[in-house]
Design an enzyme around this catalytic site. Structure first.
Site, mmCIF file in Angstrom:
data_model
loop_
_atom_site.group_PDB
_atom_site.id
_atom_site.type_symbol
_atom_site.label_atom_id
_atom_site.label_comp_id
_atom_site.label_asym_id
_atom_site.label_seq_id
_atom_site.Cartn_x
_atom_site.Cartn_y
_atom_site.Cartn_z
ATOM 1 N N TYR A 255 110.210 66.256 72.183
ATOM 2 C CA TYR A 255 109.227 66.567 73.223
ATOM 3 C C TYR A 255 109.709 67.842 73.912
ATOM 4 C CZ TYR A 255 107.203 61.803 72.993
ATOM 5 O OH TYR A 255 106.572 60.643 72.599
ATOM 6 N N LYS B 96 101.908 55.029 74.318
ATOM 7 C CA LYS B 96 101.656 53.646 74.735
ATOM 8 C C LYS B 96 100.321 53.065 74.269
ATOM 9 C CE LYS B 96 105.383 52.762 76.801
ATOM 10 N NZ LYS B 96 106.130 52.594 75.562
ATOM 11 N N PRO C 109 98.490 60.442 75.624
ATOM 12 C CA PRO C 109 99.379 60.001 74.547
ATOM 13 C C PRO C 109 100.864 60.337 74.729
ATOM 14 C CG PRO C 109 98.046 61.879 73.847
ATOM 15 C CD PRO C 109 97.537 61.473 75.182
ATOM 16 N N TYR D 255 109.952 53.653 77.404
ATOM 17 C CA TYR D 255 109.498 54.160 76.109
ATOM 18 C C TYR D 255 109.620 53.083 75.029
ATOM 19 C CZ TYR D 255 108.409 57.759 72.668
ATOM 20 O OH TYR D 255 107.794 58.498 71.681
ATOM 21 N N HIS E 105 113.836 54.575 64.868
ATOM 22 C CA HIS E 105 114.441 55.698 65.591
ATOM 23 C C HIS E 105 115.179 55.168 66.814
ATOM 24 C CE1 HIS E 105 111.782 59.249 64.070
ATOM 25 N NE2 HIS E 105 112.210 58.500 63.083
HETATM 26 P P1 RFL Z 1 90.162 51.868 68.647
HETATM 27 O O1 RFL Z 1 91.286 52.179 67.714
HETATM 28 O O2 RFL Z 1 89.385 52.987 69.205
HETATM 29 O O3 RFL Z 1 89.204 50.859 67.880
HETATM 30 C C1 RFL Z 1 87.907 50.561 68.320
HETATM 31 C C2 RFL Z 1 87.060 50.301 67.110
HETATM 32 O O4 RFL Z 1 85.759 49.921 67.529
HETATM 33 C C3 RFL Z 1 84.801 50.610 66.734
HETATM 34 N N1 RFL Z 1 83.529 50.646 67.470
HETATM 35 C C4 RFL Z 1 82.522 49.787 67.238
HETATM 36 N N2 RFL Z 1 82.393 48.779 66.370
HETATM 37 C C5 RFL Z 1 81.228 48.093 66.363
HETATM 38 N N3 RFL Z 1 80.195 48.369 67.206
HETATM 39 C C6 RFL Z 1 80.282 49.376 68.098
HETATM 40 N N4 RFL Z 1 79.265 49.650 68.919
HETATM 41 C C7 RFL Z 1 81.490 50.132 68.143
HETATM 42 N N5 RFL Z 1 81.933 51.176 68.890
HETATM 43 C C8 RFL Z 1 83.156 51.466 68.461
HETATM 44 C C9 RFL Z 1 85.453 51.964 66.470
HETATM 45 O O5 RFL Z 1 84.895 52.611 65.348
HETATM 46 C C10 RFL Z 1 86.889 51.549 66.259
HETATM 47 O O6 RFL Z 1 87.163 51.262 64.922
HETATM 48 O O7 RFL Z 1 90.669 50.991 69.883
HETATM 49 P P2 RFL Z 1 91.845 49.879 69.988
HETATM 50 O O8 RFL Z 1 91.762 48.928 68.849
HETATM 51 O O9 RFL Z 1 91.812 49.399 71.372
HETATM 52 O O10 RFL Z 1 93.210 50.687 69.720
HETATM 53 C C11 RFL Z 1 93.685 51.611 70.656
HETATM 54 C C12 RFL Z 1 94.318 52.828 69.960
HETATM 55 O O11 RFL Z 1 93.475 53.294 68.919
HETATM 56 C C13 RFL Z 1 94.546 53.964 70.933
HETATM 57 O O12 RFL Z 1 95.098 53.487 72.155
HETATM 58 C C14 RFL Z 1 95.494 55.057 70.453
HETATM 59 O O13 RFL Z 1 95.290 55.470 69.161
HETATM 60 C C15 RFL Z 1 95.339 56.251 71.419
HETATM 61 N N6 RFL Z 1 95.529 57.533 70.756
HETATM 62 C C16 RFL Z 1 96.780 57.971 70.541
HETATM 63 N N7 RFL Z 1 97.833 57.250 71.008
HETATM 64 C C17 RFL Z 1 99.075 57.686 70.800
HETATM 65 O O14 RFL Z 1 100.020 57.010 71.224
HETATM 66 N N8 RFL Z 1 99.306 58.856 70.100
HETATM 67 C C18 RFL Z 1 98.286 59.616 69.592
HETATM 68 O O15 RFL Z 1 98.520 60.647 68.978
HETATM 69 C C19 RFL Z 1 96.983 59.188 69.824
HETATM 70 N N9 RFL Z 1 95.958 59.912 69.344
HETATM 71 C C20 RFL Z 1 94.439 58.325 70.319
HETATM 72 C C21 RFL Z 1 94.672 59.501 69.594
HETATM 73 C C22 RFL Z 1 93.122 57.964 70.605
HETATM 74 C C23 RFL Z 1 92.042 58.767 70.203
HETATM 75 N N10 RFL Z 1 90.731 58.403 70.607
HETATM 76 C C24 RFL Z 1 90.421 57.043 70.941
HETATM 77 C C25 RFL Z 1 89.729 59.316 70.975
HETATM 78 C C26 RFL Z 1 93.627 60.287 69.130
HETATM 79 C C27 RFL Z 1 92.299 59.925 69.433
HETATM 80 C C28 RFL Z 1 91.216 60.822 68.886
HETATM 81 C C1 PHB Z 2 102.540 60.651 66.946
HETATM 82 O O1 PHB Z 2 103.446 60.596 66.073
HETATM 83 O O2 PHB Z 2 101.350 60.799 66.633
HETATM 84 C C2 PHB Z 2 102.906 60.581 68.371
HETATM 85 C C3 PHB Z 2 104.208 60.305 68.736
HETATM 86 C C4 PHB Z 2 104.535 60.227 70.084
HETATM 87 C C5 PHB Z 2 103.561 60.424 71.042
HETATM 88 C C6 PHB Z 2 102.261 60.690 70.668
HETATM 89 C C7 PHB Z 2 101.920 60.770 69.324
HETATM 90 O O3 PHB Z 2 103.906 60.384 72.350
#
Ligand code: RFL
Ligand code: PHB
Length: 393
Positions: free
Chosen positions: A202, A299, A295, A387, A74
């Site tokens: 957005y 980032k 989110p 971004y 994009h």
């Molecule tokens: P993760 O992906 O949370 O991975 C951590 C892993 O560790 C496991 N774990 C354990 N394993 C062994 N022993 C234990 N005691 C453990 N405790 C936990 C977990 O099961 C998991 O598999 O962290 P990592 O790798 O640092 O990656 C970061 C990203 O996942 C995160 O920054 C983003 O996904 C944030 N985030 C979002 N970011 C966006 O840009 N857009 C989104 O829409 C978005 N949605 C989200 C999200 C984060 C969420 N969390 C963490 C609550 C939605 C949710 C629900």
């Molecule tokens: C997503 O596609 O899940 C998404 C995209 C942009 C954001 C957050 C989530 O800022």
């Protein structure tokens, strides 16, 4: 059972899995432990936007195959308010693009690569505990299928997310925690519907924020701002579609959000959080275990990938030459990037959402900010360069 490895990695999210991949490329052994099932982590829908630098790192590590075929490049996003859309042209402003590719797809690719190489990655483990990292002999203990295991390692990587056990295992007084919560959350759905637009939208609206994103030409990822205490039960599908439509409507009345079956639904809390330093002795924190961004700036996953890129470089230098300089500088190097992403994510979030305690002044000021942003090339360039992601040092 006793095991031995160079780096013990807790967590198989993007941070832990990509770290294990980078270490393998550098000839360093690791064992990855994950407390959920493979099926669970491969289907956990989260972030969707990859910075150019993240794509470059994944490509360099040999993970570019499916990403190159299925990732959607994009060249911009749209900011919509007052019934009008304003495109921010990333390519023209920065020469860079973003790639829309789900975090769970990155996770699937990383797991497949790890298992194809026959390297250790254990799902469904329990009772994970980290010890001895303040001295020279860190140990990770865990159970698997009722059997107790112990891994002796040189270093532990705490990649276990915000709710993991690594950060809380660091003794009191070592970490300084910075935290901010927001008086709203996101109600997010994955829907079997074609995207409303080719690029992300957005939208700022007096009813609240909305984001129209996508995963593929037939799958939409859509969010509406909701209350921090709202429950999924408060948001039947019809209410979500109605709010999406109202918050993204254009003044000519022509814009429509295509609807389809809702495949997944969840509430994402909004939090800004940083733990400093991202290290205690031989335990290194990476990704969400050390920091959380709301989110809105997309980032979270990109920061996790950048952290482990730096950590892998530092560990490789240590094993190659015995040098500890990069390990000692790991936290400071990550935190410079993390704090800028905190600033950017906070700014995008506060600018685009409706705040429950807003005064009329606050609302007009926010509109003035959006007018300025979308009318000034300098302001648009500032958003664009953040971004698409600042260059990795
Ligand atoms: P993760 O992906 O949370 O991975 C951590 C892993 O560790 C496991 N774990 C354990 N394993 C062994 N022993 C234990 N005691 C453990 N405790 C936990 C977990 O099961 C998991 O598999 O962290 P990592 O790798 O640092 O990656 C970061 C990203 O996942 C995160 O920054 C983003 O996904 C944030 N985030 C979002 N970011 C966006 O840009 N857009 C989104 O829409 C978005 N949605 C989200 C999200 C984060 C969420 N969390 C963490 C609550 C939605 C949710 C629900
Ligand atoms: C997503 O596609 O899940 C998404 C995209 C942009 C954001 C957050 C989530 O800022």
């Amino acid at each position: 059972m006793r095991h031995r490895t160079q780096v013990g990695i807790v967590g198989a999210g993007p941070a832990g899995l990509f770290l294990s991949c980078l270490l393998a490329r550098a000839g360093i052994d690791s064992i990855v432990l994950e407390n959920r099932s493979r099926d669970y982590v491969e289907n956990r829908i989260r972030a969707g936007v990859l910075e150019q630098g993240t794509v470059d790192l994944l490509n360099e590590a040999g993970l570019g195959g499916r990403l190159g075929r299925e990732g959607l490049a994009h060249g911009g996003i749209e900011i919509r308010f007052d019934g009008r859309g304003h495109r921010i042209d990333f390519l023209a402003l920065t020469g860079k693009a973003i790639t829309v590719y789900g975090q769970h797809e990155v996770v699937k690719d990383l797991i497949a690569a790890r298992l194809a190489e026959g390297r250790p990655l254990h799902f469904d483990v329990s009772d994970v505990a980290v010890e001895g990292f303040e001295g020279d002999s860190p140990v990770i203990r865990y159970s698997s299928a009722g059997v107790a295991h112990e891994i002796a390692c040189d270093f532990i990587a705490g990649c276990d997310g915000f709710h993991g056990i690594c950060r809380p295992s660091i003794p009191a007084g070592v970490l300084t925690l910075y935290e901010r919560s927001y008086p709203f959350a996101w109600m997010g759905i994955l829907a079997a519907a074609p995207p409303a637009s080719k690029e992300l939208i957005y939208a700022h609206h007096e009813r609240g924020f909305a984001l129209l994103s996508l995963r593929s030409p037939t799958l939409s990822r859509l969010y509406v701002q909701c209350g921090p205490e709202d429950d999924i039960g408060d948001w039947p599908d019809d209410r979500i579609w109605e709010e999406l439509q109202r918050r993204t409507a254009t003044s000519d009345g022509a814009f429509r959000v295509p609807q389809g079956a809702v495949l997944q639904k969840g509430i994402t809390p909004m939090r800004s959080f940083v733990a400093e330093p991202m290290q205690c002795g031989r335990l290194f924190l990476a990704g969400d275990s050390a920091h959380i961004v709301p989110p809105t700036g997309a980032k979270g996953m990109n920061l996790a990938i950048a952290d482990v890129h730096y950590l892998a470089q530092a560990l490789a230098a240590h094993y190659r030459s015995g040098s500890t300089d990069l390990l000692a500088g790991y936290s400071a190097r990550c935190l410079r990037r993390v704090w800028n992403a905190q600033r950017f994510s906070w700014w995008m979030t506060t600018m685009l959402h409706r705040h429950p305690d807003d005064t009329p002044f606050d609302r007009r000021r926010r509109l003035a900010e959006l007018e300025y942003l979308t009318g000034s090339e300098a302001a648009m360039r500032s958003l664009a360069e953040n971004y698409v992601g600042l260059p990795l040092e």
